[in-house]
Design a protein around this motif. Structure first.
Motif, PDB file in Angstrom:
ATOM      1  N   SER A   1      21.247 -10.030  -5.757  1.00 13.55           N
ATOM      2  CA  SER A   1      21.412  -8.605  -5.485  1.00 13.55           C
ATOM      3  C   SER A   1      22.077  -8.381  -4.136  1.00 13.55           C
ATOM      4  CB  SER A   1      20.053  -7.892  -5.529  1.00 13.55           C
ATOM      5  OG  SER A   1      19.272  -8.197  -4.385  1.00 13.55           O
ATOM      6  N   LYS A   2      21.939  -9.362  -3.250  1.00 14.57           N
ATOM      7  CA  LYS A   2      22.562  -9.257  -1.924  1.00 14.57           C
ATOM      8  C   LYS A   2      23.943  -9.906  -1.880  1.00 14.57           C
ATOM      9  CE  LYS A   2      19.048 -11.086   0.321  1.00 14.57           C
ATOM     10  NZ  LYS A   2      18.212 -11.537   1.461  1.00 14.57           N
ATOM     11  N   THR A   3      24.075 -11.077  -2.501  1.00 18.75           N
ATOM     12  CA  THR A   3      25.333 -11.815  -2.392  1.00 18.75           C
ATOM     13  C   THR A   3      26.408 -11.339  -3.356  1.00 18.75           C
ATOM     14  OG1 THR A   3      24.532 -13.522  -3.921  1.00 18.75           O
ATOM     15  CG2 THR A   3      24.151 -13.880  -1.565  1.00 18.75           C
ATOM     16  N   LEU A   4      26.013 -10.759  -4.502  1.00 20.12           N
ATOM     17  CA  LEU A   4      26.986 -10.365  -5.511  1.00 20.12           C
ATOM     18  C   LEU A   4      27.245  -8.869  -5.575  1.00 20.12           C
ATOM     19  CD1 LEU A   4      25.916 -12.681  -8.496  1.00 20.12           C
ATOM     20  CD2 LEU A   4      27.644 -13.104  -6.740  1.00 20.12           C
ATOM     21  N   ARG A   5      26.489  -8.075  -4.840  1.00 19.11           N
ATOM     22  CA  ARG A   5      26.698  -6.623  -4.923  1.00 19.11           C
ATOM     23  C   ARG A   5      28.075  -6.271  -4.360  1.00 19.11           C
ATOM     24  NH1 ARG A   5      22.971  -6.143  -0.120  1.00 19.11           N
ATOM     25  NH2 ARG A   5      24.434  -5.778   1.579  1.00 19.11           N
ATOM     26  N   GLN A   6      28.598  -5.161  -4.839  1.00 18.89           N
ATOM     27  CA  GLN A   6      29.970  -4.776  -4.501  1.00 18.89           C
ATOM     28  C   GLN A   6      30.029  -3.605  -3.529  1.00 18.89           C
ATOM     29  OE1 GLN A   6      31.842  -4.209  -8.318  1.00 18.89           O
ATOM     30  NE2 GLN A   6      32.009  -6.386  -8.694  1.00 18.89           N
ATOM     31  N   PHE A   7      28.953  -3.405  -2.776  1.00 24.16           N
ATOM     32  CA  PHE A   7      28.959  -2.325  -1.789  1.00 24.16           C
ATOM     33  C   PHE A   7      28.132  -2.746  -0.574  1.00 24.16           C
ATOM     34  CE2 PHE A   7      25.773  -1.551  -5.085  1.00 24.16           C
ATOM     35  CZ  PHE A   7      24.590  -1.533  -4.345  1.00 24.16           C
ATOM     36  N   PRO A   8      28.490  -2.244   0.607  1.00 24.37           N
ATOM     37  CA  PRO A   8      27.750  -2.590   1.829  1.00 24.37           C
ATOM     38  C   PRO A   8      26.485  -1.734   1.971  1.00 24.37           C
ATOM     39  CG  PRO A   8      29.541  -1.102   2.365  1.00 24.37           C
ATOM     40  CD  PRO A   8      29.652  -1.378   0.885  1.00 24.37           C
ATOM     41  N   VAL A   9      25.532  -2.218   2.752  1.00 24.24           N
ATOM     42  CA  VAL A   9      24.332  -1.436   3.067  1.00 24.24           C
ATOM     43  C   VAL A   9      24.102  -1.478   4.575  1.00 24.24           C
ATOM     44  CG1 VAL A   9      23.265  -1.860   0.829  1.00 24.24           C
ATOM     45  CG2 VAL A   9      22.776  -3.405   2.722  1.00 24.24           C
ATOM     46  N   LYS A  10      23.434  -0.448   5.076  1.00 29.27           N
ATOM     47  CA  LYS A  10      23.196  -0.361   6.520  1.00 29.27           C
ATOM     48  C   LYS A  10      22.028  -1.233   6.959  1.00 29.27           C
ATOM     49  CE  LYS A  10      24.941   4.399   6.691  1.00 29.27           C
ATOM     50  NZ  LYS A  10      24.596   5.838   6.905  1.00 29.27           N
ATOM     51  N   ASP A  11      21.032  -1.386   6.105  1.00 28.14           N
ATOM     52  CA  ASP A  11      19.811  -2.095   6.477  1.00 28.14           C
ATOM     53  C   ASP A  11      19.500  -3.141   5.415  1.00 28.14           C
ATOM     54  OD1 ASP A  11      17.233  -2.941   7.086  1.00 28.14           O
ATOM     55  OD2 ASP A  11      16.575  -0.958   7.741  1.00 28.14           O
ATOM     56  N   GLU A  12      19.860  -4.405   5.682  1.00 25.77           N
ATOM     57  CA  GLU A  12      19.659  -5.475   4.710  1.00 25.77           C
ATOM     58  C   GLU A  12      18.171  -5.711   4.420  1.00 25.77           C
ATOM     59  OE1 GLU A  12      21.472  -7.164   2.778  1.00 25.77           O
ATOM     60  OE2 GLU A  12      23.525  -6.943   3.496  1.00 25.77           O
ATOM     61  N   LYS A  13      17.344  -5.595   5.451  1.00 27.50           N
ATOM     62  CA  LYS A  13      15.909  -5.832   5.275  1.00 27.50           C
ATOM     63  C   LYS A  13      15.310  -4.791   4.334  1.00 27.50           C
ATOM     64  CE  LYS A  13      11.548  -6.463   7.764  1.00 27.50           C
ATOM     65  NZ  LYS A  13      10.876  -6.451   9.102  1.00 27.50           N
ATOM     66  N   ALA A  14      15.670  -3.536   4.543  1.00 28.51           N
ATOM     67  CA  ALA A  14      15.163  -2.460   3.683  1.00 28.51           C
ATOM     68  C   ALA A  14      15.690  -2.630   2.263  1.00 28.51           C
ATOM     69  CB  ALA A  14      15.568  -1.103   4.243  1.00 28.51           C
ATOM     70  N   TYR A  15      16.947  -3.070   2.138  1.00 28.80           N
ATOM     71  CA  TYR A  15      17.538  -3.285   0.818  1.00 28.80           C
ATOM     72  C   TYR A  15      16.754  -4.346   0.059  1.00 28.80           C
ATOM     73  CZ  TYR A  15      20.956  -4.176  -2.837  1.00 28.80           C
ATOM     74  OH  TYR A  15      21.563  -4.323  -4.052  1.00 28.80           O
ATOM     75  N   GLU A  16      16.444  -5.458   0.739  1.00 26.85           N
ATOM     76  CA  GLU A  16      15.690  -6.529   0.089  1.00 26.85           C
ATOM     77  C   GLU A  16      14.291  -6.054  -0.313  1.00 26.85           C
ATOM     78  OE1 GLU A  16      13.825 -10.931   1.046  1.00 26.85           O
ATOM     79  OE2 GLU A  16      15.765 -10.383   1.938  1.00 26.85           O
ATOM     80  N   GLU A  17      13.643  -5.304   0.555  1.00 20.62           N
ATOM     81  CA  GLU A  17      12.303  -4.791   0.251  1.00 20.62           C
ATOM     82  C   GLU A  17      12.331  -3.899  -0.994  1.00 20.62           C
ATOM     83  OE1 GLU A  17      11.108  -2.824   3.807  1.00 20.62           O
ATOM     84  OE2 GLU A  17      10.514  -4.674   4.841  1.00 20.62           O
ATOM     85  N   ASN A  18      13.360  -3.075  -1.090  1.00 17.44           N
ATOM     86  CA  ASN A  18      13.477  -2.190  -2.250  1.00 17.44           C
ATOM     87  C   ASN A  18      13.838  -2.965  -3.518  1.00 17.44           C
ATOM     88  OD1 ASN A  18      13.070   0.761  -1.627  1.00 17.44           O
ATOM     89  ND2 ASN A  18      14.435   0.221   0.052  1.00 17.44           N
ATOM     90  N   ALA A  19      14.622  -4.042  -3.371  1.00 13.09           N
ATOM     91  CA  ALA A  19      14.937  -4.891  -4.521  1.00 13.09           C
ATOM     92  C   ALA A  19      13.669  -5.550  -5.047  1.00 13.09           C
ATOM     93  CB  ALA A  19      15.968  -5.945  -4.135  1.00 13.09           C
ATOM     94  N   ARG A  20      12.824  -5.997  -4.132  1.00 16.00           N
ATOM     95  CA  ARG A  20      11.556  -6.624  -4.533  1.00 16.00           C
ATOM     96  C   ARG A  20      10.614  -5.595  -5.170  1.00 16.00           C
ATOM     97  NH1 ARG A  20      11.090 -11.757  -2.974  1.00 16.00           N
ATOM     98  NH2 ARG A  20      12.457 -12.530  -1.318  1.00 16.00           N
TER      99      ARG A  20
END
Length: 465
Positions: A291-310
């Motif tokens: 979800s982090k390496t293959l996504r096609q758009f940037p995010v401001k907060d990688e940590k928050a993105y991972e938490e929401n993916a989980r």
């Protein structure tokens, strides 16, 4: 008034005639995604008043895709491919004699108009693909998975028509695949089967359930179901007098590499295993990484993105009903994904389509099973020789992380005969590459690195009795 009625009646009859016509035959057209033009061909058949369709995408050399249902009512064509993640909805233009509509796959939507007839496109150069007549024996075969009540269709290649030979069963990666694992204009399983057969190793490769000439519903199946298809292939091979039953092996690519151990641990007839770009970590962890390496758009907060993916994974794998999961997951994606895409000025209808697709994909049986499955648990049980190959530039399955998982599982299980190799500069499909990114696959002429092919065949020949 009479004139108006006559014209109206004429128009009505014309439309009715168009709607009642037999759609049987090929309908083709081109859609554009960015600068790329993609050719689609739908072969539509009518039998007992019902329609069915087979989709081919010659641009990607994909063929034999069987959508769940095809209907044509009041001038509207609906091809429901929810089993493979696509749909086509179009209206018939009687004046131009064509269907005009939209093709959807994943979060992508493209305008696609179809006219009668097929089209030919210039084939891309794939120098490794074998050209008939082959120097070995080839046979089209059918075998049954009695438990699932499906018939699987494949190709058996043997070094010679006469004799007894070791054989490897090829197991494809995720998504609906044909027997050649056709993807991005390449046929890696065709090239692999050709190489192995020329080295004296028989090969059975087959269309996934619901694909090509195989029956069944791909969309409702899980990794465990696919492992039972492999068990059916093993049972079939044991009926063949040309097969050395003490030397039947499994070669799994990507998801095929986690199907293989599951099948082997439910059989006493698997002599060796080759894992190609296989995972050694749980489906949940792999999904977070991808979800982090293959996504096609940037995010401001990688940590928050991972938490929401989980959090999304936790919702999908909960014990709640499908309806509750769908409602909760939709709300979560609206809170989580929507703001990110809105900041990127993505149109609202595209955001809605993206979220809808994410939800529908996530709640399918395959996704829920995969996210809770850890291949290391099955790899740990293996007491047969194992070869694991991964490419150093694989962006889908990180070589070091996953091979470490495979290695630790084999050590924990006490396996005394394994070999793990990270091959330099190869991607997920074992092509020599520059970046390893998915959009590079199609551009590369090479289908399968000769170095990787030799590693596989040499290792198998060393391990057959």
């Amino acid at each position: 008034m009479k004139t108006i009625i006559s014209i109206t009646l004429l128009l009505t009859l014309s439309i009715a005639s168009a709607f009642s016509q037999d759609l049987s035959g090929d309908w083709s057209g081109k859609a554009k995604r960015g600068e790329k033009e993609i050719t689609f061909i739908f072969n539509i058949k009518q039998e007992n008043g019902k329609y069915s369709a087979i989709m081919n995408v010659p641009t990607f050399r994909v063929s034999g895709i069987k959508p769940t249902a095809t209907t044509f009512t009041n001038g509207k064509l609906l091809i429901d491919g929810s089993n493979v993640g696509m749909s086509y909805i179009a209206d018939f233009n009687s004046e131009l004699q064509q269907f005009e509509g939209n093709y959807k796959e994943g979060g992508v939507e493209m305008t696609l108009n179809l006219k009668r007839g097929s089209v030919e496109i210039e084939d891309q150069r794939r120098p490794q693909e074998p050209v008939k007549p082959y120097s070995y024996y080839e046979e089209e075969v059918l075998f049954k998975n009695n438990e699932a009540n499906i018939t699987l269709a494949g190709t058996l290649t043997l070094p010679n028509k006469n004799g007894i030979f070791p054989v490897a069963i090829l197991i494809s990666g995720s998504g609906p695949q044909d027997r050649d694992e056709t993807f991005m204009g390449h046929k890696p399983f065709l090239v692999l089967a050709d190489h192995l057969t020329k080295q004296g190793i028989g090969v059975l490769r087959f269309d996934d359930r619901g694909q090509g000439a195989s029956t069944g519903d791909f969309g409702s199946a899980t990794t465990e179901d696919f492992s039972k298809d492999v068990l059916s292939a093993i049972s079939y091979l044991k009926t063949r007098k040309e097969i050395d039953q003490s030397n039947i092996g499994l070669i799994g690519h990507s998801e095929g590499g986690i199907i293989a151990p599951l099948a082997a641990n439910n059989s006493n007839d698997v002599a060796f295993m080759v894992l190609l770009a296989s995972t050694g970590i749980s489906g949940a962890e792999l999904s977070v990484m991808q979800s982090k390496t293959l996504r096609q758009f940037p995010v401001k907060d990688e940590k928050a993105y991972e938490e929401n993916a989980r959090k999304a994974i936790a919702i999908v794998t909960s014990d709640k009903s499908e309806k509750e999961i769908k409602t909760e997951l939709t709300a979560h994606y609206n809170d989580f994904i929507r703001p990110i895409l809105e900041d990127l000025n993505v149109p609202e209808k595209n955001i809605n389509a993206f979220i809808s697709n994410q939800v529908s994909t996530s709640i399918k049986p395959w996704s829920r099973y995969f996210l809770q499955y850890n291949p290391a648990d099955e790899i740990e049980k293996l007491q047969i020789p194992v070869l694991s190959l991964n490419g150093s530039k694989d962006t889908q399955v990180n070589a070091k992380i996953n091979q470490n998982g495979i290695r630790q599982a084999l050590i924990k299980g006490g396996n005394q005969d394994y070999k793990i190799i990270e091959l330099e500069n190869l991607n997920h499909f074992f092509q020599e590459c520059e970046t390893g990114k998915m959009d590079e696959y199609r551009k590369i002429e090479q289908t399968f690195s000769p170095i990787a092919l030799k590693e596989v065949s040499s290792w198998i020949l060393e391990h057959i009795n």
